[in-house]
Structure formats: C-alpha cells, structure tokens
Design a protein around this motif. Structure first.
Motif, PDB file in Angstrom:
ATOM      1  N   VAL A 193      -0.248  33.494 -67.636  1.00 54.05           N
ATOM      2  CA  VAL A 193      -0.955  34.817 -67.239  1.00 54.05           C
ATOM      3  C   VAL A 193      -2.329  35.006 -67.698  1.00 54.05           C
ATOM      4  CG1 VAL A 193      -0.573  37.336 -67.057  1.00 54.05           C
ATOM      5  CG2 VAL A 193       1.500  35.910 -67.118  1.00 54.05           C
ATOM      6  N   SER A 194      -3.160  35.440 -67.010  1.00 50.79           N
ATOM      7  CA  SER A 194      -4.580  35.646 -67.451  1.00 50.79           C
ATOM      8  C   SER A 194      -4.955  37.246 -67.000  1.00 50.79           C
ATOM      9  CB  SER A 194      -5.538  34.753 -66.666  1.00 50.79           C
ATOM     10  OG  SER A 194      -5.634  35.070 -65.337  1.00 50.79           O
ATOM     11  N   ILE A 195      -5.519  37.742 -68.183  1.00 50.87           N
ATOM     12  CA  ILE A 195      -5.885  39.278 -67.887  1.00 50.87           C
ATOM     13  C   ILE A 195      -7.174  39.357 -68.051  1.00 50.87           C
ATOM     14  CG2 ILE A 195      -5.496  41.578 -68.949  1.00 50.87           C
ATOM     15  CD1 ILE A 195      -3.148  40.348 -70.348  1.00 50.87           C
ATOM     16  N   ASP A 196      -7.959  39.889 -67.085  1.00 48.60           N
ATOM     17  CA  ASP A 196      -9.489  39.960 -67.104  1.00 48.60           C
ATOM     18  C   ASP A 196      -9.884  41.223 -66.738  1.00 48.60           C
ATOM     19  OD1 ASP A 196     -12.213  39.926 -66.513  1.00 48.60           O
ATOM     20  OD2 ASP A 196     -12.074  38.206 -64.986  1.00 48.60           O
ATOM     21  N   LEU A 197     -10.555  41.668 -68.004  1.00 51.89           N
ATOM     22  CA  LEU A 197     -10.763  43.269 -67.960  1.00 51.89           C
ATOM     23  C   LEU A 197     -12.414  43.453 -67.936  1.00 51.89           C
ATOM     24  CD1 LEU A 197      -8.800  44.483 -71.129  1.00 51.89           C
ATOM     25  CD2 LEU A 197      -8.068  44.544 -68.708  1.00 51.89           C
ATOM     26  N   LEU A 199     -15.853  49.122 -72.027  1.00 54.37           N
ATOM     27  CA  LEU A 199     -15.087  49.719 -73.381  1.00 54.37           C
ATOM     28  C   LEU A 199     -15.068  49.413 -74.633  1.00 54.37           C
ATOM     29  CD1 LEU A 199     -11.802  50.724 -71.237  1.00 54.37           C
ATOM     30  CD2 LEU A 199     -13.427  52.203 -71.867  1.00 54.37           C
ATOM     31  N   PRO A 200     -14.909  49.983 -75.714  1.00 56.69           N
ATOM     32  CA  PRO A 200     -15.113  49.289 -77.281  1.00 56.69           C
ATOM     33  C   PRO A 200     -14.019  47.981 -77.177  1.00 56.69           C
ATOM     34  CG  PRO A 200     -14.654  51.627 -77.340  1.00 56.69           C
ATOM     35  CD  PRO A 200     -14.640  51.299 -75.960  1.00 56.69           C
ATOM     36  N   ALA A 201     -14.234  47.112 -77.970  1.00 58.21           N
ATOM     37  CA  ALA A 201     -13.518  45.859 -77.976  1.00 58.21           C
ATOM     38  C   ALA A 201     -12.240  46.005 -78.418  1.00 58.21           C
ATOM     39  CB  ALA A 201     -14.285  44.772 -78.921  1.00 58.21           C
ATOM     40  N   ALA A 202     -12.282  46.876 -79.353  1.00 58.77           N
ATOM     41  CA  ALA A 202     -10.988  47.276 -79.898  1.00 58.77           C
ATOM     42  C   ALA A 202      -9.827  47.932 -78.883  1.00 58.77           C
ATOM     43  CB  ALA A 202     -11.041  48.378 -81.055  1.00 58.77           C
ATOM     44  N   THR A 203     -10.255  48.646 -78.041  1.00 62.52           N
ATOM     45  CA  THR A 203      -9.509  49.265 -77.106  1.00 62.52           C
ATOM     46  C   THR A 203      -9.137  48.073 -75.938  1.00 62.52           C
ATOM     47  OG1 THR A 203     -10.821  51.487 -77.348  1.00 62.52           O
ATOM     48  CG2 THR A 203      -9.609  50.955 -75.111  1.00 62.52           C
ATOM     49  N   ALA A 247      -6.325  46.189 -77.625  1.00 67.09           N
ATOM     50  CA  ALA A 247      -5.142  46.855 -77.479  1.00 67.09           C
ATOM     51  C   ALA A 247      -4.552  46.855 -76.203  1.00 67.09           C
ATOM     52  CB  ALA A 247      -5.359  48.187 -78.270  1.00 67.09           C
ATOM     53  N   MET A 248      -5.428  47.017 -75.171  1.00 72.64           N
ATOM     54  CA  MET A 248      -4.714  46.968 -73.759  1.00 72.64           C
ATOM     55  C   MET A 248      -3.984  45.709 -73.717  1.00 72.64           C
ATOM     56  SD  MET A 248      -7.819  48.641 -71.528  1.00 72.64           S
ATOM     57  CE  MET A 248      -8.145  50.395 -71.699  1.00 72.64           C
ATOM     58  N   ILE A 249      -4.669  44.544 -73.883  1.00 70.03           N
ATOM     59  CA  ILE A 249      -4.239  43.308 -73.846  1.00 70.03           C
ATOM     60  C   ILE A 249      -3.006  42.980 -74.484  1.00 70.03           C
ATOM     61  CG2 ILE A 249      -4.664  40.849 -74.066  1.00 70.03           C
ATOM     62  CD1 ILE A 249      -7.540  41.172 -73.396  1.00 70.03           C
ATOM     63  N   ASP A 250      -2.787  43.463 -75.896  1.00 69.91           N
ATOM     64  CA  ASP A 250      -1.626  43.358 -76.539  1.00 69.91           C
ATOM     65  C   ASP A 250      -0.431  44.066 -76.216  1.00 69.91           C
ATOM     66  OD1 ASP A 250      -3.168  41.994 -78.571  1.00 69.91           O
ATOM     67  OD2 ASP A 250      -3.277  43.479 -79.773  1.00 69.91           O
ATOM     68  N   ASP A 251      -0.880  45.373 -75.534  1.00 68.09           N
ATOM     69  CA  ASP A 251       0.118  46.113 -74.735  1.00 68.09           C
ATOM     70  C   ASP A 251       0.759  45.255 -73.396  1.00 68.09           C
ATOM     71  OD1 ASP A 251       1.709  48.793 -74.107  1.00 68.09           O
ATOM     72  OD2 ASP A 251       0.644  48.206 -72.489  1.00 68.09           O
ATOM     73  N   VAL A 252      -0.343  44.652 -72.698  1.00 70.54           N
ATOM     74  CA  VAL A 252       0.279  44.152 -71.481  1.00 70.54           C
ATOM     75  C   VAL A 252       1.174  42.569 -71.690  1.00 70.54           C
ATOM     76  CG1 VAL A 252      -0.442  42.554 -69.669  1.00 70.54           C
ATOM     77  CG2 VAL A 252      -1.356  44.763 -69.906  1.00 70.54           C
ATOM     78  N   CYS A 253       0.556  42.028 -73.074  1.00 71.51           N
ATOM     79  CA  CYS A 253       1.202  40.680 -73.215  1.00 71.51           C
ATOM     80  C   CYS A 253       2.824  41.152 -73.778  1.00 71.51           C
ATOM     81  CB  CYS A 253       0.667  40.259 -74.467  1.00 71.51           C
ATOM     82  SG  CYS A 253      -1.068  39.275 -73.700  1.00 71.51           S
ATOM     83  N   ALA A 254       2.754  42.177 -74.466  1.00 73.80           N
ATOM     84  CA  ALA A 254       3.854  42.688 -75.302  1.00 73.80           C
ATOM     85  C   ALA A 254       4.897  42.927 -73.908  1.00 73.80           C
ATOM     86  CB  ALA A 254       4.058  43.706 -76.064  1.00 73.80           C
ATOM     87  N   TRP A 255       4.763  43.517 -73.005  1.00 73.57           N
ATOM     88  CA  TRP A 255       5.472  44.011 -71.836  1.00 73.57           C
ATOM     89  C   TRP A 255       5.736  42.753 -71.142  1.00 73.57           C
ATOM     90  CZ3 TRP A 255       8.499  46.620 -68.994  1.00 73.57           C
ATOM     91  CH2 TRP A 255       8.449  46.259 -67.698  1.00 73.57           C
ATOM     92  N   LEU A 256       5.038  41.739 -70.964  1.00 73.94           N
ATOM     93  CA  LEU A 256       5.195  40.694 -70.356  1.00 73.94           C
ATOM     94  C   LEU A 256       6.344  39.621 -70.845  1.00 73.94           C
ATOM     95  CD1 LEU A 256       1.918  39.561 -68.507  1.00 73.94           C
ATOM     96  CD2 LEU A 256       3.946  40.572 -67.391  1.00 73.94           C
TER      97      LEU A 256
END
Length: 242
Positions: free
Chosen positions: A5-9, A13-17, A20-29
């Motif tokens: 799975v690849s996530i392209d944002l 937005l700030p790098a930390a934000t 955090a978004m990517i971490d949330d998606v990875c946890a969900w998957l």
C-alpha cells in the motif's frame, strides 16, 4: 492483505501532521488485515469460518462487510459471491472498502489532496503535487512494462480485477470454474468498495460482463476491459488522460 500500500499526500501541511495521518492509515489497514485475513488462523474471518464465533458475536465492521457482500450478491445476480471459492472469503470487497475508509479518515483529518494505492485499488482525492489530476496507469494484461490506459483522476476511485497476475483466483459461480472470457476489468467510480466488487463481478461473468458494466454508467461507474482474445473496450465516460 498480501499487497503493498502506498500513501501519497499532496497537502501543504506540517510534516508532523502528515506523519500522524500516515500512521493512522497504516494502523487502520493493519487492523483490517488482522480481522479479515483468510491466511491468519487468529483472524475474525478465520474464526467465523471455523464456527468458533457466530455472526452476532462479530465486530460491527465484519457484520457490515457481510451485509455488503450479501447486497452485492443480489445486485450482481450472484456473480459477486464471497463464497464462490468455498469458505467465506470477503476479500473482493474488503480491500476496496478498507482503502475507501482510509481515504475518508485522511479527509476527516484535513487532507484534501491524496492518493491511496493498495495493489492497484486506488482512491484519489483532490489534485496531485503538480496541481493536476492524479495520473494512474492501467497495466497491459500481457506486457507488464506497458499500459493499456492512463487515467486522470480527481475525487474518484479505480479498481482492476484480472487473471494475468494472480491466475485463477476469481470463479464463475454458475460453472464453479475459474472466470473465463475477460483478461482485465477496470472500474472507475465514486466509491472504491463498489468499484472493486463490480470489477470482480464482471470478471466472473466473462464476456456478458461487458453489457452488465455498461448499465453501471448512469450511476457514475465507468469501465475499461480487455478480453482473453485481446480486444479492448472502454465506456464513453472513462476519464482517460489526454
């Protein structure tokens, strides 16, 4: 889910934000994989298959998936069948649904421009980092270094089901045998869960799937198909890149 799975944002937005978004998606998957994997003995699906638990005891997510699969079975005249291969296997719906949910989570967190790609099942929102629609190539079903189509996507999903990579993994419930007639089916539309399921159902139908796919266009689902004998078809509204 047996894929990358690849996530392209593409949001400013700030790098930390973004992290955090990517971490949330990875946890969900990973949660989805733990719950729905047919390869893990301890998954909820595997336990349901062994009748160690009843449907009433399952998570709300699994009950949703079972209901959605039942609805799709009716909508596709039985060609989308989570039991086509024997035991329950909702993978034909789960991957698209999980990525659709992942995209919704990103949007809720503030991402208006992103693309999530799970092995060719793609949900795109907004624009790419170039300020233009996301460009997605549909692989040629015989020549892996070539493309059959290039799509330009904004706020939509694309799913491809085919026999050229995983072999006979989609079955025709009428014959009980592997799907024949279509080599590759791509469906583009507003919801990845449905696009994924529709692509799988059409592949299972074989060539009659061409006429069935045409009926989906009024609901916003366009398609591109390559047959086993090398003919190519696409609907009028397919968002092909210029």
């Amino acid at each position: 889910m047996g894929t990358v799975v690849s996530i392209d944002l593409a949001d400013d937005l700030p790098a930390a934000t973004l992290t955090a978004m990517i971490d949330d998606v990875c946890a969900w998957l990973h949660e989805v994989d733990r719950r729905f994997s047919t390869y893990r003995d301890d998954s909820e699906v595997s336990r349901l298959r062994r009748r160690e638990i009843e449907v009433a005891d399952c998570s709300s997510d699994l009950r949703h998936v079972l209901e959605a699969c039942a609805d799709l079975w009716r909508a596709t005249d039985g060609y989308f069948d989570a039991y086509a291969g024997g035991p329950l296997d909702p993978s034909g719906y789960v991957k698209g649904w999980s990525v659709e949910v992942a995209s919704a989570r990103l949007a809720k967190a503030g991402s208006t421009n992103h693309c999530v790609n799970a092995g060719g099942d793609i949900r795109a929102r907004g624009l790419s980092a170039t300020g233009k629609p996301w460009r997605v190539g549909i692989r040629h079903p015989w020549e892996g270094d070539k493309l059959s189509w290039v799509l330009a996507l904004t706020d939509c999903a694309v799913a491809t089901s085919g026999t050229y990579e995983r072999g006979d993994h989609v079955f025709n419930p009428r014959t009980g045998g592997p799907a024949r007639g279509l080599r590759s089916v791509t469906v583009v539309g507003p919801d990845l869960a449905l696009a994924d399921a529709y692509a799988t159902a059409a592949l299972a139908m074989g060539e009659p799937g061409l006429a069935w796919l045409a009926k989906l266009a009024p609901d916003g689902y366009e398609s591109a198909v390559v047959t086993d004998d090398g003919r190519a078809f696409s609907s009028a509204g397919l968002p092909a890149a210029v």
